[in-house]
Design an enzyme around this catalytic site. Structure first.
Site, short mmCIF file in Angstrom:
data_model
loop_
_atom_site.label_atom_id
_atom_site.label_comp_id
_atom_site.label_asym_id
_atom_site.label_seq_id
_atom_site.Cartn_x
_atom_site.Cartn_y
_atom_site.Cartn_z
CE LYS A 287 -8.95 -2.79 14.87
NZ LYS A 287 -7.85 -2.95 13.64
CE LYS B 293 8.67 -12.95 -14.18
NZ LYS B 293 9.47 -12.75 -15.20
CG ASN C 226 -0.25 -0.23 2.56
OD1 ASN C 226 0.79 0.71 2.83
ND2 ASN C 226 -0.59 -1.37 3.22
CE LYS D 20 -11.11 1.12 11.47
NZ LYS D 20 -10.33 1.77 10.31
#
Ligand code: CTP
Length: 408
Positions: free
Chosen positions: A347, A295, A216, A343
């Site tokens: 958490k 690969k 990301n 959250k």
């Protein structure tokens, strides 16, 4: 949440900013401005060559003090300025520092304002070099740097990248925020001394095959800013970092990892000996189910990549926590407060730093950010847009107050 702000950590400090003749001299203007904003009284000293790159007037305007440029043009209000100003200084920062000033300092030459001040000061000296890569790696320069380091001078290493001369290599002046963090670290009170803090940072890489991965946009800047700021405030910091281009902060134990699984193992292994975890990493939520060892070859057929969820590291910590403080980040594109608050509960966190990632201003890779801090008790405070280092200090203020309250 504390009312005590740490946005003026340099209040009452006198800093000499030495500027030498490098193309990076223009960045010294930003340093002068930031140091002044942080509360310091700044006296700039420009060498003759620095004045070819940037005007002394810039520094007069930014610091409110007349810059010193030549040994014999002392400002009228001071009697022996070349002695008086350095004598009362709390820190001398030379940025950018050329091979020439480093060589002069290492050899005891005092033939202008700056090299004279460098010999007079009795305070910490921080040097941020900037020069061509061949000069920086020249054994003579290296030896001079080592010699000054042995004598207790602190260097902020230059970065690698494209240099003004058109070549690639090490020699670009360090990011001004990194230099400022070093200065703050040298001068401010160590209010997190005794705290053991673990920060996760950067992206993770989930392998598809030997040469491909899913990742990301996280740059790692927020996590590195947290680690740097916490270390500067005296905490013992472990930085578990996914792959980034950031240089390792000083006085931080860095644990490089690649995948979400590696990050999980590195964090869980250390959790028992940690007081505070700040989870700034952008951990992949999914990983390929069957990564190929080699690969994968191309075919004409469509291909489906099967993914499976990764373990939520922070959630696991929330389940296991005894008296540790847990701080999470929430990157949201919509319903910021609602999703972030959810959250905290899921958490078992003490604080969440909520980020609108769809906001106009760029977040990933940017040096600044607009965040809202939300506590487990539901108190929310939106901070104005500020640098990631300032965001880090605000988060650490919360951590400090709650850490001592918990009596750890
Ligand atoms: N986090 C984690 N482990 C994961 C995923 C996230 O420790 N596998 C942490 C992040 O470091 C962050 C917080 O959990 O501090 C929230 O991450 P975020 O990506 O905003 O949310 P997710 O929980 O992944 O949920 P969603 O992607 O659905 O918003």
């Amino acid at each position: 949440m504390s009312d005590e702000r740490t946005d003026k950590p340099l209040d009452g400090k006198r800093i000499i900013l030495g500027v030498t003749g490098s193309i990076a001299a223009y960045k010294a203007a930003e340093l002068a401005s930031r140091l002044t904003q942080l509360g310091a009284t700044v006296h700039a000293i420009l060498t003759k060559n620095a004045c070819e790159f940037i005007s002394p007037l810039t520094f007069r305007s930014l610091t409110g003090n007349p810059p010193l440029t030549g040994l014999f043009d002392e400002p009228r209000e001071t009697g022996m300025a070349h002695i008086d100003i350095p004598t009362g200084a709390d820190l001398l920062l030379i940025a950018p520092a050329t091979a020439n000033i480093i060589g002069k300092m290492a050899s005891g030459i005092a033939d202008d304002w700056l090299s004279t001040a460098a010999m007079v000061v009795q305070c910490p000296v921080v040097i941020a070099p900037a020069m061509n890569c061949n000069m920086y790696t020249n054994p003579v320069v290296k030896r001079n740097v080592e010699r000054l380091e042995e004598l207790g001078y602190t260097f902020v290493e230059p970065e690698s990248g494209r240099l003004a001369c058109g070549t690639e290599g090490v020699g670009r002046l360090a990011d001004p925020e990194v230099i400022i963090a070093e200065v703050v670290s040298k001068l401010r009170k160590r209010d997190l001394a005794g705290m053991r803090l673990l920060v996760t940072a950067g992206p993770t890489r989930e392998r598809i095959d030997a040469v491909r991965f899913i990742s990301n946009d996280s740059s790692g800047k927020m996590g590195y800013a947290l680690a740097r700021a916490a270390a500067a405030r005296g905490a013992a910091v472990t930085l578990v970092s996914g792959p980034t281009h950031m240089s390792a902060p000083a006085n931080v134990d860095i644990v490089p990892v690649e995948s979400a699984k590696e990050m999980r193992d590195a964090v869980i292994d250390r959790f028992g000996d940690i007081d505070v975890v700040i989870s700034a990493a952008a951990v992949a939520d999914y990983t390929p189910s069957n990564p190929a060892a080699g690969k994968i070859k191309k075919t004409d057929a469509p291909r489906t990549l099967q993914l499976e969820p990764t373990e939520d590291i922070l959630k696991t910590l929330g389940e296991r926590k005894t008296k540790q403080i847990l701080v999470g980040f929430a990157a949201e594109t919509e319903n910021l407060i609602e999703n972030a608050t959810q959250k905290i509960k899921e958490k078992n966190l003490d604080l969440i730093v909520a980020n609108e990632v769809a906001q106009e201003e760029r977040v990933f890779g940017s040096d600044s950010n607009t965040v809202t801090l939300i506590t487990a008790a539901g108190a929310a405070r939106e901070l104005p847009r500020m640098t990631k280092l300032e965001v880090a200090d605000n988060i650490l203020d919360f951590v400090r107050d709650n850490h001592w309250r918990a009596g750890i």
